[in-house]
Scaffold this active site. Sequence first.
Site, mmCIF file in Angstrom:
data_model
loop_
_atom_site.group_PDB
_atom_site.id
_atom_site.type_symbol
_atom_site.label_atom_id
_atom_site.label_comp_id
_atom_site.label_asym_id
_atom_site.label_seq_id
_atom_site.Cartn_x
_atom_site.Cartn_y
_atom_site.Cartn_z
ATOM 1 N N SER A 272 41.111 49.377 32.315
ATOM 2 C CA SER A 272 41.498 48.957 30.774
ATOM 3 C C SER A 272 41.383 50.016 29.520
ATOM 4 O O SER A 272 40.774 50.713 29.812
ATOM 5 C CB SER A 272 40.791 47.625 30.377
ATOM 6 O OG SER A 272 40.879 46.833 31.574
HETATM 7 N N1 SAH Z 1 37.024 46.177 35.243
HETATM 8 C C1 SAH Z 1 37.710 47.209 35.534
HETATM 9 C C2 SAH Z 1 39.213 46.911 35.441
HETATM 10 C C3 SAH Z 1 39.705 46.893 36.767
HETATM 11 S S1 SAH Z 1 41.265 46.149 37.050
HETATM 12 C C4 SAH Z 1 37.492 48.680 35.062
HETATM 13 O O1 SAH Z 1 36.865 48.782 34.427
HETATM 14 O O2 SAH Z 1 37.994 49.572 35.748
HETATM 15 C C5 SAH Z 1 41.141 44.692 37.839
HETATM 16 C C6 SAH Z 1 40.373 44.887 38.982
HETATM 17 O O3 SAH Z 1 40.226 43.512 39.438
HETATM 18 C C7 SAH Z 1 40.897 45.704 40.100
HETATM 19 O O4 SAH Z 1 40.089 46.445 40.688
HETATM 20 C C8 SAH Z 1 41.311 44.392 41.378
HETATM 21 O O5 SAH Z 1 41.190 44.878 42.477
HETATM 22 C C9 SAH Z 1 40.246 43.303 40.834
HETATM 23 N N2 SAH Z 1 40.538 41.861 41.528
HETATM 24 C C10 SAH Z 1 41.788 41.241 41.408
HETATM 25 N N3 SAH Z 1 41.577 40.033 41.953
HETATM 26 C C11 SAH Z 1 40.036 39.855 42.372
HETATM 27 C C12 SAH Z 1 39.343 39.057 42.915
HETATM 28 N N4 SAH Z 1 39.789 37.803 43.466
HETATM 29 N N5 SAH Z 1 37.999 39.281 43.416
HETATM 30 C C13 SAH Z 1 37.461 40.846 43.034
HETATM 31 N N6 SAH Z 1 38.092 41.544 42.287
HETATM 32 C C14 SAH Z 1 39.560 41.171 42.191
#
Ligand code: SAH
Length: 230
Positions: free
Chosen positions: A65
């Site tokens: 993000s």
């Molecule tokens: N907090 C992260 C942002 C990642 S983007 C950072 O600081 O980089 C969102 C993330 O959510 C992705 O890596 C995606 O794979 C994960 N995601 C989406 N659906 C999910 C689920 N049901 N369970 C676990 N992770 C999930």
Amino acid sequence: MNPQEPAALAKTVRLLMELRRGGIGDHRVLGAIEKTPREMFVPAAFEDQAYENIALPIGNGQTVSQPYVVALMTESLELGDRDKVLEIGTGSGYQAAILSRLARRVFTVERHRELLREAERRFAALRLGNIVCRFGDGAKGWAEQAPFDRIVVTAAAPEIPAVLVSQLAPGGILIVPVGAEYRDQRLLRLCRRGDGENTVEDLGWVRFVPLVPGLPRLEAGVGAPGESED
Ligand code: SAH
């Protein structure tokens, strides 16, 4: 680039000033961002943009993000240093790293194994020993570790996930982007009150990748769709 080098320091200071101008006033949040080298959380090709206030690709079609959104979510969690926090969507691990500097323990769940491995490598390199990682479907939360004082979802859900609300301690706070469409998401903050009544506030427009239930096909394995391998 080493974060201690003058060029990196100058970029960090510029980013912190931008976050302050954007309304982030909590010095603990700004301090956590200052101490966490975002360049370690992005692919080498994007390192030179690591201190820009923009989202960046991290592989597997996911993004880390924008720093402003990380700061806003962290500030809105009103973390105390005794708090037990759950993050859904580890991704690069950047948000978890920031949370880990302000909370007692961070539990984080990711459905892409490669992303989680990379994140774990970064946590070890930064000696962030209070982050516990899990490969699995975060849409189900982490029942064995509940209740949590704070929960933050870093992927957009179609509605506030009831299962996560149920894993929140009384007085706890849940932050989650909600919206069916990429262009139509609001960041919501739910406060769970002791009397069972919850309050919900709208913190504004955001853009997140979707929260996807279950695991990627290859990870789930035949006959076990949607199940984690724990
Ligand atoms: N907090 C992260 C942002 C990642 S983007 C950072 O600081 O980089 C969102 C993330 O959510 C992705 O890596 C995606 O794979 C994960 N995601 C989406 N659906 C999910 C689920 N049901 N369970 C676990 N992770 C999930």
